[in-house]
Scaffold this motif. Structure first.
Motif, PDB file in Angstrom:
ATOM      1  N   GLY A   1      61.293  -9.349   3.076  1.00 43.35           N
ATOM      2  CA  GLY A   1      62.011  -9.152   4.328  1.00 43.35           C
ATOM      3  C   GLY A   1      62.200  -7.684   4.633  1.00 43.35           C
ATOM      4  O   GLY A   1      62.194  -6.841   3.739  1.00 43.35           O
TER       5      GLY A   1
ATOM      6  N   ASP B   1      64.375  -4.542   5.675  1.00 45.14           N
ATOM      7  CA  ASP B   1      65.741  -4.036   5.597  1.00 45.14           C
ATOM      8  C   ASP B   1      65.822  -2.729   6.378  1.00 45.14           C
ATOM      9  O   ASP B   1      65.377  -1.693   5.888  1.00 45.14           O
ATOM     10  CB  ASP B   1      66.123  -3.800   4.129  1.00 45.14           C
ATOM     11  CG  ASP B   1      67.428  -3.018   4.003  1.00 45.14           C
ATOM     12  OD1 ASP B   1      68.126  -2.854   5.022  1.00 45.14           O
ATOM     13  OD2 ASP B   1      67.738  -2.587   2.881  1.00 45.14           O
TER      14      ASP B   1
ATOM     15  N   ALA C   1      66.506  -1.670   0.612  1.00 46.88           N
ATOM     16  CA  ALA C   1      66.007  -2.818  -0.153  1.00 46.88           C
ATOM     17  C   ALA C   1      64.809  -3.412   0.575  1.00 46.88           C
ATOM     18  O   ALA C   1      64.202  -2.761   1.433  1.00 46.88           O
ATOM     19  CB  ALA C   1      67.118  -3.851  -0.314  1.00 46.88           C
ATOM     20  N   GLY C   2      64.460  -4.645   0.185  1.00 47.57           N
ATOM     21  CA  GLY C   2      63.417  -5.368   0.898  1.00 47.57           C
ATOM     22  C   GLY C   2      62.080  -4.650   0.891  1.00 47.57           C
ATOM     23  O   GLY C   2      61.757  -3.886  -0.017  1.00 47.57           O
TER      24      GLY C   2
ATOM     25  N   THR D   1      65.950  -8.611   9.079  1.00 50.69           N
ATOM     26  CA  THR D   1      67.382  -8.731   8.802  1.00 50.69           C
ATOM     27  C   THR D   1      68.154  -7.712   9.630  1.00 50.69           C
ATOM     28  O   THR D   1      67.597  -6.712  10.071  1.00 50.69           O
ATOM     29  CB  THR D   1      67.712  -8.477   7.307  1.00 50.69           C
ATOM     30  OG1 THR D   1      67.516  -7.092   7.016  1.00 50.69           O
ATOM     31  CG2 THR D   1      66.854  -9.326   6.394  1.00 50.69           C
TER      32      THR D   1
ATOM     33  N   GLN E   1      71.238  -5.437   8.868  1.00 53.86           N
ATOM     34  CA  GLN E   1      72.086  -5.038   7.745  1.00 53.86           C
ATOM     35  C   GLN E   1      72.240  -3.532   7.668  1.00 53.86           C
ATOM     36  O   GLN E   1      71.479  -2.771   8.265  1.00 53.86           O
ATOM     37  CB  GLN E   1      71.517  -5.574   6.426  1.00 53.86           C
ATOM     38  CG  GLN E   1      70.170  -5.036   6.014  1.00 53.86           C
ATOM     39  CD  GLN E   1      69.738  -5.555   4.641  1.00 53.86           C
ATOM     40  OE1 GLN E   1      70.422  -5.360   3.647  1.00 53.86           O
ATOM     41  NE2 GLN E   1      68.606  -6.239   4.587  1.00 53.86           N
TER      42      GLN E   1
ATOM     43  N   VAL F   1      74.812  -7.773   4.911  1.00 55.09           N
ATOM     44  CA  VAL F   1      73.776  -8.390   5.742  1.00 55.09           C
ATOM     45  C   VAL F   1      74.479  -9.227   6.808  1.00 55.09           C
ATOM     46  O   VAL F   1      75.349 -10.041   6.491  1.00 55.09           O
ATOM     47  CB  VAL F   1      72.848  -9.292   4.896  1.00 55.09           C
ATOM     48  CG1 VAL F   1      71.759  -9.910   5.768  1.00 55.09           C
ATOM     49  CG2 VAL F   1      72.232  -8.505   3.743  1.00 55.09           C
TER      50      VAL F   1
ATOM     51  N   ILE G   1      62.384 -11.900  -0.550  1.00 53.43           N
ATOM     52  CA  ILE G   1      62.930 -13.002   0.254  1.00 53.43           C
ATOM     53  C   ILE G   1      61.821 -13.591   1.127  1.00 53.43           C
ATOM     54  O   ILE G   1      60.912 -12.880   1.572  1.00 53.43           O
ATOM     55  CB  ILE G   1      64.149 -12.589   1.117  1.00 53.43           C
ATOM     56  CG1 ILE G   1      63.769 -11.619   2.240  1.00 53.43           C
ATOM     57  CG2 ILE G   1      65.269 -12.043   0.275  1.00 53.43           C
ATOM     58  CD1 ILE G   1      64.793 -11.574   3.368  1.00 53.43           C
TER      59      ILE G   1
ATOM     60  N   VAL H   1      65.336 -13.697  -5.069  1.00 50.51           N
ATOM     61  CA  VAL H   1      66.551 -13.220  -4.406  1.00 50.51           C
ATOM     62  C   VAL H   1      67.213 -14.402  -3.698  1.00 50.51           C
ATOM     63  O   VAL H   1      66.611 -15.026  -2.831  1.00 50.51           O
ATOM     64  CB  VAL H   1      66.198 -12.129  -3.366  1.00 50.51           C
ATOM     65  CG1 VAL H   1      67.462 -11.644  -2.662  1.00 50.51           C
ATOM     66  CG2 VAL H   1      65.459 -10.967  -4.023  1.00 50.51           C
TER      67      VAL H   1
ATOM     68  N   SER I   1      72.312 -11.270  -1.027  1.00 52.51           N
ATOM     69  CA  SER I   1      72.379  -9.824  -1.192  1.00 52.51           C
ATOM     70  C   SER I   1      73.338  -9.491  -2.339  1.00 52.51           C
ATOM     71  O   SER I   1      74.030 -10.377  -2.868  1.00 52.51           O
ATOM     72  CB  SER I   1      72.897  -9.178   0.089  1.00 52.51           C
ATOM     73  OG  SER I   1      74.293  -9.337   0.153  1.00 52.51           O
TER      74      SER I   1
ATOM     75  N   LEU J   1      70.508 -14.409   2.733  1.00 54.74           N
ATOM     76  CA  LEU J   1      69.242 -13.753   3.092  1.00 54.74           C
ATOM     77  C   LEU J   1      68.181 -14.802   3.400  1.00 54.74           C
ATOM     78  O   LEU J   1      66.986 -14.520   3.341  1.00 54.74           O
ATOM     79  CB  LEU J   1      68.784 -12.835   1.947  1.00 54.74           C
ATOM     80  CG  LEU J   1      69.487 -11.470   1.898  1.00 54.74           C
ATOM     81  CD1 LEU J   1      69.291 -10.791   0.557  1.00 54.74           C
ATOM     82  CD2 LEU J   1      68.972 -10.568   3.021  1.00 54.74           C
TER      83      LEU J   1
ATOM     84  N   HIS K   1      71.472  -0.201  -3.683  1.00 56.04           N
ATOM     85  CA  HIS K   1      70.878  -1.111  -2.711  1.00 56.04           C
ATOM     86  C   HIS K   1      69.370  -1.143  -2.961  1.00 56.04           C
ATOM     87  O   HIS K   1      68.694  -0.138  -2.725  1.00 56.04           O
ATOM     88  CB  HIS K   1      71.196  -0.585  -1.302  1.00 56.04           C
ATOM     89  CG  HIS K   1      70.876  -1.545  -0.208  1.00 56.04           C
ATOM     90  ND1 HIS K   1      71.288  -2.862  -0.217  1.00 56.04           N
ATOM     91  CD2 HIS K   1      70.203  -1.390   0.954  1.00 56.04           C
ATOM     92  CE1 HIS K   1      70.877  -3.464   0.873  1.00 56.04           C
ATOM     93  NE2 HIS K   1      70.205  -2.599   1.597  1.00 56.04           N
ATOM     94  N   GLY K   2      68.873  -2.264  -3.476  1.00 50.92           N
ATOM     95  CA  GLY K   2      67.426  -2.389  -3.651  1.00 50.92           C
ATOM     96  C   GLY K   2      66.927  -2.111  -5.051  1.00 50.92           C
ATOM     97  O   GLY K   2      65.751  -1.808  -5.240  1.00 50.92           O
TER      98      GLY K   2
ATOM     99  N   CYS L   1      64.432  -5.045  -6.059  1.00 45.87           N
ATOM    100  CA  CYS L   1      63.149  -4.911  -5.349  1.00 45.87           C
ATOM    101  C   CYS L   1      62.310  -3.818  -6.003  1.00 45.87           C
ATOM    102  O   CYS L   1      61.091  -3.967  -6.171  1.00 45.87           O
ATOM    103  CB  CYS L   1      63.379  -4.548  -3.886  1.00 45.87           C
ATOM    104  SG  CYS L   1      64.505  -5.634  -2.999  1.00 45.87           S
TER     105      CYS L   1
HETATM  106  O1  PXL Z   1      67.862  -6.691  -2.980  1.00 48.49           O
HETATM  107  C1  PXL Z   1      67.541  -7.951  -2.493  1.00 48.49           C
HETATM  108  C2  PXL Z   1      67.030  -7.910  -1.096  1.00 48.49           C
HETATM  109  C3  PXL Z   1      65.746  -8.295  -0.838  1.00 48.49           C
HETATM  110  N1  PXL Z   1      65.236  -8.292   0.407  1.00 48.49           N
HETATM  111  C4  PXL Z   1      65.948  -7.906   1.454  1.00 48.49           C
HETATM  112  C5  PXL Z   1      67.244  -7.493   1.266  1.00 48.49           C
HETATM  113  C6  PXL Z   1      67.826  -7.501  -0.037  1.00 48.49           C
HETATM  114  C7  PXL Z   1      69.199  -7.084  -0.246  1.00 48.49           C
HETATM  115  O2  PXL Z   1      69.942  -6.745   0.632  1.00 48.49           O
HETATM  116  O3  PXL Z   1      67.955  -7.096   2.319  1.00 48.49           O
HETATM  117  C8  PXL Z   1      65.334  -7.904   2.811  1.00 48.49           C
END
Ligand code: PXL
Length: 263
Positions: free
Chosen positions: A11, A13, A18-19, A42, A44, A49, A80, A111, A114, A120, A205-206, A209
């Motif tokens: 996904g 972000d 992250a993501g 997303t 966020q 989120v 995600i 995942v 979050s 998510l 954050h992340g 990932c």
């Molecule tokens: O960290 C896990 C994660 C994975 N993917 C997306 C996220 C997050 C955490 O916020 O936003 C898109």
């Protein structure tokens, strides 16, 4: 000069922490090339989120299909997926990829929410992960995810049995535990191994990932599983130690390349 390509399903972000934004940075830092297929948008910031909008399953399928028609895929990383239809579309893609490459490394970061527990996924992410788990080479749950993936089972050994039944390599990340160190445990049919890292202050954050993407990139380079997991953790720890702030709350790992981490 060539680079191995890693097909990424994840996904977006927009906070850049992250993501798929994290995946692109980590895979590039490891000297591999990311092929980022976005599964969901997303809304966020670096902490919370607010909304998730899955991409249409057919579009997920087509993004991947066009890439695999032309480009050799050396590994796959899944974050995600947005909803169950997308999980099915990704499973279809993996089945097609595995016809010509039965040993294709597939890293699944399961995942479920979050870091703050925000949704998510449009529907139950445990079900989506159950579709993908048997197609993965490595699954990388944190402690709460391991418990949820195992229907609330709280005993680590029973969790490992259940997860290994579905996937040949399991890395259970200990970040959510307490204590001065983070203990990450790898289990496989051929053995197990534990790594201990100093627990760093504050939230990031992340981080998940970053770790899963780095493993996928190193597997794409042909590294054996244990070496890939070990080097990816060292890289991730370094990124966390160099994390920077963009606002209050969770900091952003600095995933920029360092020479010694390149494969
Ligand atoms: O960290 C896990 C994660 C994975 N993917 C997306 C996220 C997050 C955490 O916020 O936003 C898109």
């Amino acid at each position: 000069m060539t680079r191995p390509s890693v097909l990424v399903f994840a996904g977006s972000d927009p906070s850049g922490g992250a993501g798929i934004q994290a995946d692109i940075q980590a895979i590039s830092a490891m000297g591999a090339h990311p092929l980022p297929v976005i599964t969901a948008l997303t809304v966020q910031d670096n902490d919370r989120v607010y909304q998730v909008q899955p991409v249409a399953a057919d579009l997920v399928r087509q993004q991947a299909q066009v890439l695999m028609n032309k480009i050799d895929i050396a590994a796959v990383k899944i974050g995600i997926v947005g909803n169950r239809d997308n999980a099915e579309a990704i499973a279809d893609t993996l089945r097609r990829l595995k016809i010509s490459k039965p040993n294709l490394p597939v890293v699944l970061d399961p995942v479920l929410a979050s870091g703050h527990g925000d949704h998510l996924s449009e529907d139950n992410p445990v079900q989506s992960m159950a579709i993908l788990m048997p197609m993965a080479t490595l699954v990388t749950p944190n402690l709460p995810e391991a418990e949820k993936l195992c229907a609330g089972e709280r005993r680590l050994e029973a969790q490992v049995d259940k997860l290994l039944f579905q996937c040949p390599n399991v890395l259970i990340k200990g970040g959510h535990d307490s204590g001065p160190d983070v203990v990450n445990r790898w289990y496989s049919d051929s053995g197990q191994r534990t790594w201990t890292w100093p627990r760093l202050d504050g939230g990031f954050h992340g981080s998940g990932c970053t770790l899963a993407s780095a493993v996928a990139a190193l597997l794409a380079h042909g590294k054996p599983m244990m070496e890939a997991i070990e080097s990816a953790q060292a890289y991730c720890q370094h990124a966390l130690m160099s994390a920077y702030a963009i606002a209050d709350g969770q900091r952003i790992p600095d995933r920029s390349a360092t020479l010694e981490n390149k494969a």
